[in-house]
Scaffold this motif. Structure first.
Motif, mmCIF file in Angstrom:
data_model
loop_
_atom_site.group_PDB
_atom_site.id
_atom_site.type_symbol
_atom_site.label_atom_id
_atom_site.label_comp_id
_atom_site.label_asym_id
_atom_site.label_seq_id
_atom_site.Cartn_x
_atom_site.Cartn_y
_atom_site.Cartn_z
ATOM 1 N N THR A 65 0.853 -1.191 0.000
ATOM 2 C CA THR A 65 0.000 0.000 0.000
ATOM 3 C C THR A 65 0.883 1.234 0.000
ATOM 4 O O THR A 65 1.854 1.316 0.760
ATOM 5 C CB THR A 65 -0.908 -0.002 1.249
ATOM 6 O OG1 THR A 65 -1.729 -1.163 1.213
ATOM 7 C CG2 THR A 65 -1.793 1.238 1.280
ATOM 8 N N VAL A 66 0.551 2.178 -0.858
ATOM 9 C CA VAL A 66 1.321 3.409 -0.992
ATOM 10 C C VAL A 66 0.415 4.577 -0.632
ATOM 11 O O VAL A 66 -0.636 4.760 -1.245
ATOM 12 C CB VAL A 66 1.849 3.588 -2.432
ATOM 13 C CG1 VAL A 66 2.725 4.834 -2.529
ATOM 14 C CG2 VAL A 66 2.614 2.357 -2.879
ATOM 15 N N ILE A 67 0.844 5.342 0.354
ATOM 16 C CA ILE A 67 0.070 6.492 0.800
ATOM 17 C C ILE A 67 0.702 7.750 0.214
ATOM 18 O O ILE A 67 1.916 7.945 0.325
ATOM 19 C CB ILE A 67 0.094 6.596 2.344
ATOM 20 C CG1 ILE A 67 -0.349 5.281 2.979
ATOM 21 C CG2 ILE A 67 -0.756 7.768 2.809
ATOM 22 C CD1 ILE A 67 -1.798 4.933 2.780
ATOM 23 N N ASP A 68 -0.121 8.581 -0.380
ATOM 24 C CA ASP A 68 0.338 9.848 -0.947
ATOM 25 C C ASP A 68 -0.171 10.995 -0.064
ATOM 26 O O ASP A 68 -1.341 11.368 -0.159
ATOM 27 C CB ASP A 68 -0.196 9.973 -2.379
ATOM 28 C CG ASP A 68 0.094 11.326 -3.003
ATOM 29 O OD1 ASP A 68 -0.775 11.833 -3.751
ATOM 30 O OD2 ASP A 68 1.172 11.884 -2.748
ATOM 31 N N PRO A 69 0.665 11.543 0.812
ATOM 32 C CA PRO A 69 0.195 12.607 1.702
ATOM 33 C C PRO A 69 -0.053 13.910 0.934
ATOM 34 O O PRO A 69 0.477 14.088 -0.166
ATOM 35 C CB PRO A 69 1.352 12.784 2.691
ATOM 36 C CG PRO A 69 2.234 11.598 2.505
ATOM 37 C CD PRO A 69 2.052 11.172 1.093
ATOM 38 N N PRO A 70 -0.824 14.812 1.525
ATOM 39 C CA PRO A 70 -0.999 16.130 0.885
ATOM 40 C C PRO A 70 0.358 16.823 0.775
ATOM 41 O O PRO A 70 1.267 16.598 1.587
ATOM 42 C CB PRO A 70 -1.919 16.889 1.849
ATOM 43 C CG PRO A 70 -2.495 15.855 2.736
ATOM 44 C CD PRO A 70 -1.566 14.697 2.757
ATOM 45 N N GLN A 71 0.479 17.675 -0.192
ATOM 46 C CA GLN A 71 1.734 18.360 -0.479
ATOM 47 C C GLN A 71 2.269 19.109 0.739
ATOM 48 O O GLN A 71 3.474 19.174 0.945
ATOM 49 C CB GLN A 71 1.453 19.326 -1.626
ATOM 50 C CG GLN A 71 2.517 20.301 -1.976
ATOM 51 C CD GLN A 71 2.153 21.038 -3.245
ATOM 52 O OE1 GLN A 71 1.891 20.444 -4.291
ATOM 53 N NE2 GLN A 71 2.096 22.343 -3.174
ATOM 54 N N ASP A 72 1.375 19.689 1.539
ATOM 55 C CA ASP A 72 1.822 20.475 2.690
ATOM 56 C C ASP A 72 2.182 19.621 3.897
ATOM 57 O O ASP A 72 2.747 20.120 4.863
ATOM 58 C CB ASP A 72 0.739 21.484 3.085
ATOM 59 C CG ASP A 72 0.609 22.600 2.056
ATOM 60 O OD1 ASP A 72 -0.374 23.356 2.105
ATOM 61 O OD2 ASP A 72 1.492 22.707 1.191
ATOM 62 N N ALA A 73 1.853 18.351 3.883
ATOM 63 C CA ALA A 73 2.168 17.465 5.017
ATOM 64 C C ALA A 73 3.518 16.807 4.792
ATOM 65 O O ALA A 73 3.645 15.572 4.781
ATOM 66 C CB ALA A 73 1.069 16.411 5.182
ATOM 67 N N THR A 74 4.529 17.635 4.599
ATOM 68 C CA THR A 74 5.835 17.085 4.231
ATOM 69 C C THR A 74 6.415 16.196 5.321
ATOM 70 O O THR A 74 7.202 15.293 5.036
ATOM 71 C CB THR A 74 6.832 18.216 3.949
ATOM 72 O OG1 THR A 74 6.804 19.148 5.037
ATOM 73 C CG2 THR A 74 6.486 18.945 2.668
#
Lengths: 697, 292
Positions: A346-355
């Motif tokens: 499973t690959v999670i893509d966080p929001p851009q601002d949640a670096t």
């Protein structure tokens, strides 16, 4: 114990292990030391989770174990007195701790299965730094010791407040990265494991530069979240239930892992794609790898895996990029080291601002990282999603399957993974542009690793514990790039084939185990048949740098004999060869082009590490020749007589030793060629001229 | 059919070839001077080092790092050197503008060098003051132009990544256009001062800025036409330079010549812009002469 004896014993142990597992056999399952059954509920408004867990721990040692040690990792974010906060000063990997973004975990109940309350006996420990304010390690004394092989079951109830994410765990608005979130048992290392002389708990505090270490086992986790949230978690989903109270419960299970993480976000776009091994790997590739690794083709065959992407809606156009990177990783990590054994990734893509949540790995799940602009030229040439995906997937192997201790030997996962990641990236995206291809600027992964090795890096060594580096930069360099360079240099010395077999064997032997550095050394020596003790002593245990250099070369016409020649048999007296006679002979030799040359080559080891190097000598009108300089002294001068003039000398002409801290001093030539110098002068002129024209006109 | 104003301006610049060559030489000489110590270092370091030949194929970052480490002091000084070059360039900006405008506005019998030097000296102090005043003015105008975009961007949710990206780009573009507007106004004001030999350069600058903001079409259309032409020319020259490479002495020489053509193109562009703006510049004492 002397090194040769240690080596012999190590080889014997490995041979026995090899016989037990079979040549090339991958272990099918992990030793099931600990089972977790957890149910957890997310309060998305309060950013809290409340959990209940039943843990069954099997004593893997021959000791009577009188206590239990736990990691309470989230307490690292409790306040500014924790060891993590003190060491990091509230910063990690470029992210700052958000104001008032504290997090913690509280144990509310801790009982044995028979109801005995353990909580009163709970104490916080600080084995690493005597920081009494740090609460990331807890110990509880048991009413009676757990006997060897015995199972102990206990229940815990806990509440955790997730921090605002900046260091892997936490939330960003309604995105949740729920990691290191439950009371986790430490590893009880029996005598003999990782060189232990006596069995004991291995439980370190959560440091700014450390990661994690835990036992393999089985996880079953029920995750309840508000309706509408999409959840990604370790393992496979076995149930999903909509509840009457406006929540949904997802149940995930996974065996043979040593951690469990999950993420929730109401906007995730779910993409499920199969990795079909038969489609991704051709029979020719399978045969080639089998030959490379000296394995039967059936042993290197891969399994089908389900890839599950949870993408941010704004990154939808990058789905193909993410999938390509994951498939590339499944293929090459699998072929080189052993098939990925789990059914899902499973690959999670966080929001851009949640670096702070990007670029983190957990068993069968990892957090990637991307930005909206990456699908638009020229930003599409920045390969951050690919680099992160390959690297974090790689951790499934180095740390996930080979469960080394990330506290004490961070390089065994980060360094190994950096080495492997560069290879995969180069295969998939080109050696020169695997990291970046942006407006004509191209940078490869291997190149980036080499940028760190220069003369400033003498102050720390690879083999240090993760919190015992002089700076975060030193930790990064000595855990990631430098070990990767050591492994690539080892590959240059052993050759690609032998190195591939070393890595494969190491992975096979220590999949689902807890190795230490010496285990890798022993495998390398066994497979290569070479004594590598000095190599590892210098490169891993030492803090020196490697910098062979050509200090000077000269080549001048060979002088004819001058002076008093010894008397020949029967002659009355010895002859004197005068300057005039000698000069005459030299002119005659020049006219007939038979005058020889005498050349000098001055080689130096400018760094502390001394390794044998290949030296290429180029003579005028002759094919280049190569020699080996054993490199076991600080300098060596070669004097060479021959018919040809020496033109140039180069150390390591094929670039097989990337640990070299300075490649510019590897070669010299007897006649200057200023083409490159003129090219650089032109670049400098262009920069000055353009600056002047832009501002001046 | 009437020619576009920027085409007419290009024609005027073509007639002022000698001025363009003079400007080009005045960019080249200080740059050559600044390059000399670096060139000596490169010769001494890379001449005997075959490893350095890898640079001829590509920009090898690892070798570049090694090159810098060979003389950290020299490379450490590059920052201040660029700073000095930039400062000199800004000062030169005032002189070059004065010299160029004197040449364009008063095509009398004096030699080019005399006209240029005389004009540069005469207007240097006034043009320098105007240039310094233009800096905060450009920041203000650029800031005001981009503010609505940044405000709108700040009000968006973190999830609106696409909108934030495009608003950010629009804001940066608006800021850049604001700066361009002030630079065009600076040109117009300098033209007015030079033409009328007037004092009060800062007042002229403010007046020109107001006029330009009210009627931007004419000056911006000239600028856009010329800038586009310049970008195309420089891009073509850059592509040629890439194709030629730096792999041999001949290629380096060709690359040098192409670089000089690009700098000369910039000089031509500048003369064309001044030529086109001359017709638009208001009187230094007031009153707009900008015609739509």
């Amino acid at each position: 114990m002397t090194p040769p004896v240690r080596r012999a014993l190590g080889s014997l142990a490995l041979a026995v292990a090899g016989a037990a597992t079979g040549h090339g056999a991958l272990p099918k399952e992990a030793p099931r030391v600990v089972d977790y059954s957890i149910s957890v509920r997310l309060d998305a408004e309060k950013k809290e989770i409340r959990g209940r867990q039943r843990v069954v721990w099997r004593n893997p040692s021959s000791d009577d174990v009188p206590d239990l040690w736990f990691h309470l990792y989230l307490n690292a974010f409790r306040d500014n007195r924790s060891t993590f906060h003190r060491e990091s000063r509230g910063r990690l990997r470029g992210d700052e701790a958000p104001v008032d973004g504290w997090g913690w975990i509280d144990l509310e109940e801790l009982k044995l299965a028979d109801g005995t309350d353990l909580l009163p006996a709970l104490q916080f420990e600080h084995p690493d730094d005597d920081n009494a304010d740090d609460r990331t390690v807890a110990r509880v004394a048991l009413p009676r010791a757990v006997l060897p092989g015995e199972e102990l079951a206990f229940d815990a109830v806990f509440t955790a407040r997730l921090p605002k994410v900046y260091a892997r765990a936490g939330y960003f608005e309604d995105f949740f990265a729920v990691t290191q979130w439950f009371p986790k048992l430490a590893v009880y290392e029996p005598e003999g494991l990782r060189g232990r002389e006596t069995g004991a708990w291995n439980c370190h505090q959560y440091h700014a530069n450390s990661e994690f270490y835990a036992d393999f086992g089985r996880y079953r986790v029920e995750i309840t979240v508000p309706d509408g949230y999409v959840v990604g978690a370790t393992g496979r989903r076995v149930a999903e239930t909509k509840n009457a109270d406006g929540t949904t419960t997802f149940v995930h299970e996974q065996e043979d892992v040593h951690d469990f993480a999950w993420s929730a976000d109401p906007t995730f776009v779910e993409v499920v794609e199969p990795f079909v091994a038969a489609d991704e790997v051709t029979p020719a590739e399978l045969a080639r790898i089998a030959e490379l690794l000296d394995r039967d083709p059936e042993e290197v065959r891969l399994r089908d895996v389900e890839i599950r992407l949870l993408m941010q809606p704004s990154h939808r156009r990058q789905i193909a990029r993410h999938l390509k990177a994951v498939k590339l990783s499944l293929k090459w990590f699998g072929l080189w080291y052993g098939a990925y054994p789990y059914p899902t990734i499973t690959v999670i893509d966080p929001p851009q601002d949640a670096t702070g949540a990007t670029g983190v790995e957990y068993p069968t799940l990892f957090f990637n990282g991307s930005k909206y602009a990456y699908h638009i030229w020229p930003f599409s040439g920045i390969h951050e999603p690919e680099i992160t995906a390959v690297h974090e997937f790689g951790h499934q192997y180095w740390y996930g399957l080979v469960g080394s201790n990330e506290f004490e030997e961070a390089w065994l996962d980060e360094g190994f993974n950096t080495y492997s990641t560069a290879k995969v990236l180069d295969l998939g995206y080109g050696e020169r542009s695997s990291m970046v291809s942006f407006l004509g600027l191209e940078i490869g992964a291997a190149e980036v690793d080499q940028l760190g090795t220069h003369h400033e890096r003498r102050f720390d060594r690879i083999g240090a514990r993760s919190w015992e580096y002089s700076s975060n930069g030193q930790y990064g360099f000595n855990s990631y790039s430098r070990p990767a360079l050591v492994l690539r240099t080892l590959e240059g010395i052993l050759g690609e084939t032998t190195m591939a077999r070393v890595m494969r064997t190491y992975h096979e032997r220590f999949r689902f185990a807890h190795p230490r550095a010496e285990d890798f050394y022993a495998v390398a020596e066994e497979i290569s048949g070479r004594d590598l003790d000095r190599f590892f002593e210098q490169t891993i245990r030492g803090s020196g740098i490697f910098d062979p250099a050509v200090r000077r070369i000269e080549s001048e016409p060979l002088a004819e004999f001058r002076g008093r020649r010894a008397a020949e048999t029967g002659a009355a007296e010895a002859a004197i060869v005068t300057e005039e006679e000698a000069a005459e002979r030299e002119r005659a030799a020049e006219d007939t082009d038979t005058r020889g040359w005498r050349s000098w080559v001055d080689l130096r080891q400018l760094g502390e590490i001394e390794l044998p190097v290949e030296v290429e000598l180029r003579f005028e009108g002759k094919a280049p020749e190569r020699r080996i300089w054993a490199g076991d002294r600080r300098w060596e001068v070669w004097t060479l007589d021959g018919p040809e003039r020496l033109l140039s000398v180069e150390i390591d002409p094929d670039g097989k030793l990337p640990l070299d801290a300075d490649r510019l001093n590897n070669a010299l030539r007897t006649r200057d060629d200023r083409t490159s110098a003129h090219a650089w002068a032109l670049r400098a002129l262009a920069a000055f001229e353009r600056t002047f024209a832009f501002l001046g006109l | 059919m009437r020619s576009l104003p920027f085409v007419l301006a290009l024609g005027r610049a073509a007639r002022e070839r000698r001025l363009a060559i003079l400007l080009w030489i005045l960019q080249l000489l200080p740059a050559l001077l600044a390059t000399v110590p670096l060139a000596a270092f490169f010769s001494a370091t890379l001449g005997p080092a075959p490893s350095g030949d890898r640079f001829l194929e590509r920009l090898d970052l690892v070798l570049l790092r090694d090159l810098v480490e060979t003389n950290r002091a020299l490379f450490g000084a590059l920052g201040p050197v660029f700073g000095v070059v930039a400062a000199i360039a800004l000062l030169a900006n005032a002189f070059f503008a004065g010299g160029a405008l004197e040449t364009l506005l008063r095509p009398d019998r004096r030699s080019l060098a005399l006209r240029f030097a005389g004009g540069g000296a005469r207007y240097f102090a006034r043009f320098l003051r105007m240039g310094l005043a233009a800096v905060p003015l450009a920041a203000l105008v650029g800031g005001l132009a981009s503010a609505p975009f940044w405000i709108a961007r700040g009000a968006l949710s973190f999830r609106a990544e696409a909108a934030k990206f495009w608003l950010g780009l629009a804001g940066a573009t608006a800021a850049a256009l604001g700066v361009v507007a002030v630079l065009l106004a600076l040109d117009l004001a300098r033209i007015a001062v030079a033409r009328d030999d007037a004092r009060g350069g800062v007042r002229a600058l403010l007046r020109a800025t107001r006029s330009l903001v009210r009627r931007p079409a004419a000056p911006f259309s000239i600028w856009l036409g010329l800038a586009t032409t310049l970008v195309v020319a420089v891009a073509l020259l850059g592509a040629l330079r890439n194709a030629v490479g730096l792999g041999s002495g001949g290629a380096i020489l060709a690359s040098f010549l192409l670089l000089q053509l690009a700098i000369a193109a910039r000089a031509f562009y500048r003369i064309a812009l001044w030529s086109g703006e001359i017709a638009l510049a208001p009187a230094a004492g007031g009153g707009s002469r900008i015609r739509p």
